[in-house]
Design a protein around this motif. Structure first.
Motif, short mmCIF file in Angstrom:
data_model
loop_
_atom_site.label_atom_id
_atom_site.label_comp_id
_atom_site.label_asym_id
_atom_site.label_seq_id
_atom_site.Cartn_x
_atom_site.Cartn_y
_atom_site.Cartn_z
N ILE A 7 0.84 -1.20 0.00
CA ILE A 7 0.00 0.00 0.00
C ILE A 7 0.87 1.25 0.00
N GLU A 13 -4.09 1.55 -5.64
CA GLU A 13 -5.11 2.28 -4.89
C GLU A 13 -5.82 1.32 -3.95
N LEU A 14 -5.90 1.69 -2.69
CA LEU A 14 -6.60 0.88 -1.70
C LEU A 14 -8.10 1.10 -1.86
N GLU A 17 -9.86 -2.06 2.96
CA GLU A 17 -8.78 -2.38 3.90
C GLU A 17 -9.18 -3.52 4.83
N VAL A 68 -5.09 -7.86 -5.64
CA VAL A 68 -4.83 -6.70 -6.48
C VAL A 68 -5.63 -6.89 -7.76
N THR A 89 -8.37 -7.35 2.16
CA THR A 89 -7.79 -6.15 1.57
C THR A 89 -7.82 -6.28 0.06
N LEU A 91 -6.82 -4.07 -3.45
CA LEU A 91 -6.16 -2.94 -4.10
C LEU A 91 -6.53 -2.97 -5.57
#
Length: 110
Positions: A7, A13-14, A17, A68, A89, A91
């Motif tokens: 991150i 870009e997150l 979370e 991701v 999480t 991304l």
């Protein structure tokens, strides 16, 4: 390397979370959910273009450290809510899958 390290690198870009303190052991690239379900290693960062609820289910099942989403793929609002609820999480990036994996590898994966 941890999810937080990815991150903080600023390439991604997150969008959701989860546990950002998780250690990442490997990068895993795959867009076929059945293959990911059987081969994604625990604690991996999974780079894919499959951004849907089934992807979240496979990530949970395989104990993936984070996802991701490459190539500009985005989760729907409902799927983001599911990711938050499951503590996954997620991304996102405009980079192709290979380039995203290479960036992560260069951050410190061996």
């Amino acid at each position: 390397m941890t999810v937080q390290d990815i991150i903080e690198a600023g390439y991604f870009e997150l969008c959701c979370e989860g546990n950002t303190k998780r250690l990442i052991t490997k990068a895993f690239c795959c867009d076929l959910l059945s293959i990911a379900m059987s081969r994604a290693p625990e604690n991996c960062v999974w780079i894919t273009v499959m951004g849907n609820k089934n992807t979240l289910a496979v990530a949970s099942l395989t104990d993936t450290a984070c996802i991701v989403l490459a190539e500009g793929v985005r989760l729907s609002e409902a799927d983001m809510a599911c990711a938050r609820q499951e503590g996954i999480t997620v991304l996102q990036t405009e980079l192709p899958v290979f380039d995203a994996a290479l960036k992560i590898h260069r951050l410190g994966l061996e």
